[in-house]
Design a protein around this motif. Sequence first.
Motif, PDB file in Angstrom:
ATOM      1  N   SER A  65      35.205  47.235  37.442  1.00 40.72           N
ATOM      2  CA  SER A  65      35.167  45.991  38.211  1.00 40.72           C
ATOM      3  C   SER A  65      35.677  44.834  37.358  1.00 40.72           C
ATOM      4  O   SER A  65      35.670  43.698  37.788  1.00 40.72           O
ATOM      5  CB  SER A  65      33.751  45.690  38.716  1.00 40.72           C
ATOM      6  OG  SER A  65      32.897  45.388  37.646  1.00 40.72           O
ATOM      7  N   SER A  72      33.640  39.981  36.078  1.00 41.25           N
ATOM      8  CA  SER A  72      33.831  40.987  37.117  1.00 41.25           C
ATOM      9  C   SER A  72      34.686  40.446  38.252  1.00 41.25           C
ATOM     10  O   SER A  72      34.561  39.288  38.644  1.00 41.25           O
ATOM     11  CB  SER A  72      32.472  41.414  37.674  1.00 41.25           C
ATOM     12  OG  SER A  72      32.633  42.276  38.774  1.00 41.25           O
ATOM     13  N   SER A  73      35.548  41.302  38.770  1.00 42.42           N
ATOM     14  CA  SER A  73      36.375  40.924  39.919  1.00 42.42           C
ATOM     15  C   SER A  73      35.560  40.900  41.205  1.00 42.42           C
ATOM     16  O   SER A  73      35.977  40.327  42.202  1.00 42.42           O
ATOM     17  CB  SER A  73      37.522  41.932  40.085  1.00 42.42           C
ATOM     18  OG  SER A  73      36.997  43.191  40.489  1.00 42.42           O
ATOM     19  N   VAL A  75      34.914  43.604  42.870  1.00 45.48           N
ATOM     20  CA  VAL A  75      35.306  44.811  43.598  1.00 45.48           C
ATOM     21  C   VAL A  75      35.224  45.990  42.644  1.00 45.48           C
ATOM     22  O   VAL A  75      35.828  45.978  41.576  1.00 45.48           O
ATOM     23  CB  VAL A  75      36.739  44.684  44.156  1.00 45.48           C
ATOM     24  CG1 VAL A  75      37.161  45.970  44.840  1.00 45.48           C
ATOM     25  CG2 VAL A  75      36.841  43.497  45.101  1.00 45.48           C
ATOM     26  N   VAL A  76      34.474  47.019  43.021  1.00 49.51           N
ATOM     27  CA  VAL A  76      34.336  48.214  42.188  1.00 49.51           C
ATOM     28  C   VAL A  76      35.358  49.244  42.642  1.00 49.51           C
ATOM     29  O   VAL A  76      35.492  49.526  43.834  1.00 49.51           O
ATOM     30  CB  VAL A  76      32.910  48.795  42.280  1.00 49.51           C
ATOM     31  CG1 VAL A  76      32.787  50.053  41.436  1.00 49.51           C
ATOM     32  CG2 VAL A  76      31.886  47.751  41.853  1.00 49.51           C
ATOM     33  N   THR A  77      36.062  49.806  41.676  1.00 45.70           N
ATOM     34  CA  THR A  77      37.075  50.818  41.943  1.00 45.70           C
ATOM     35  C   THR A  77      36.676  52.119  41.267  1.00 45.70           C
ATOM     36  O   THR A  77      36.286  52.114  40.093  1.00 45.70           O
ATOM     37  CB  THR A  77      38.446  50.361  41.396  1.00 45.70           C
ATOM     38  OG1 THR A  77      38.757  49.084  41.942  1.00 45.70           O
ATOM     39  CG2 THR A  77      39.541  51.347  41.742  1.00 45.70           C
ATOM     40  N   ARG A 102      27.022  45.519  40.335  1.00 50.84           N
ATOM     41  CA  ARG A 102      27.895  46.107  41.349  1.00 50.84           C
ATOM     42  C   ARG A 102      28.305  47.539  41.022  1.00 50.84           C
ATOM     43  O   ARG A 102      28.302  48.402  41.894  1.00 50.84           O
ATOM     44  CB  ARG A 102      29.137  45.232  41.549  1.00 50.84           C
ATOM     45  CG  ARG A 102      28.839  43.941  42.269  1.00 50.84           C
ATOM     46  CD  ARG A 102      30.110  43.135  42.533  1.00 50.84           C
ATOM     47  NE  ARG A 102      29.783  41.869  43.128  1.00 50.84           N
ATOM     48  CZ  ARG A 102      29.829  40.699  42.484  1.00 50.84           C
ATOM     49  NH1 ARG A 102      30.200  40.652  41.223  1.00 50.84           N
ATOM     50  NH2 ARG A 102      29.520  39.597  43.116  1.00 50.84           N
ATOM     51  N   SER A 103      28.683  47.795  39.776  1.00 47.07           N
ATOM     52  CA  SER A 103      29.130  49.149  39.409  1.00 47.07           C
ATOM     53  C   SER A 103      28.002  50.161  39.546  1.00 47.07           C
ATOM     54  O   SER A 103      28.192  51.245  40.099  1.00 47.07           O
ATOM     55  CB  SER A 103      29.682  49.179  37.986  1.00 47.07           C
ATOM     56  OG  SER A 103      30.875  48.443  37.902  1.00 47.07           O
TER      57      SER A 103
END
Length: 171
Positions: A65, A72-73, A75-77, A102-103
């Motif tokens: 993220s 952190s952006s 958004v988790v990828t 988030r992650s």
Amino acid sequence: MRTLFTEDEIAQRIDAMAAEMARDLPKDFLLAPVLTGAFIFAADLLRALYRHGADPHVDFVQLSSYGGARASSGVVTLLKDFSVDIKGRTVLLVDDVLDTGRSLHFGKGMIEDRGAKDVKLCVFVKKLTGHAEDLKCDYIGFEAQADDFLVGYGMDDDGRKRGLPLLGSAN
């Protein structure tokens, strides 16, 4: 750079965490480090677990993220998925830092969706921030201030300083 925790303090804390996990978790649990930041912590934790009588299976997941940034952006990828079936297993998801949450929230949800029997969360460092996601970590190594930019012991500043044997703050 300011030292937050020394190499000796880290080794002692990991040993104590491993002793607790070896008592708490079933013998056949899956240790699931989140790459890339948690790999050093996970390696030392795995060896400490073995010294305390636990010999978990290991598989990695890679989530991102940050993307090289210091924040952190949001958004988790998913960059690397599990390579083993986790259905019906107890999974210990191991991450380097709990910052926004988030992650870990994403990873825990993914593991639950795949039918894990139980998911436990372990972080090397919990930052004292207002977390975006409400998470309860089962095992926490250390705490750091919200404004600490953590480096060393696997954590990086744009790919650098991961190999420091201590945990520091780069700001």
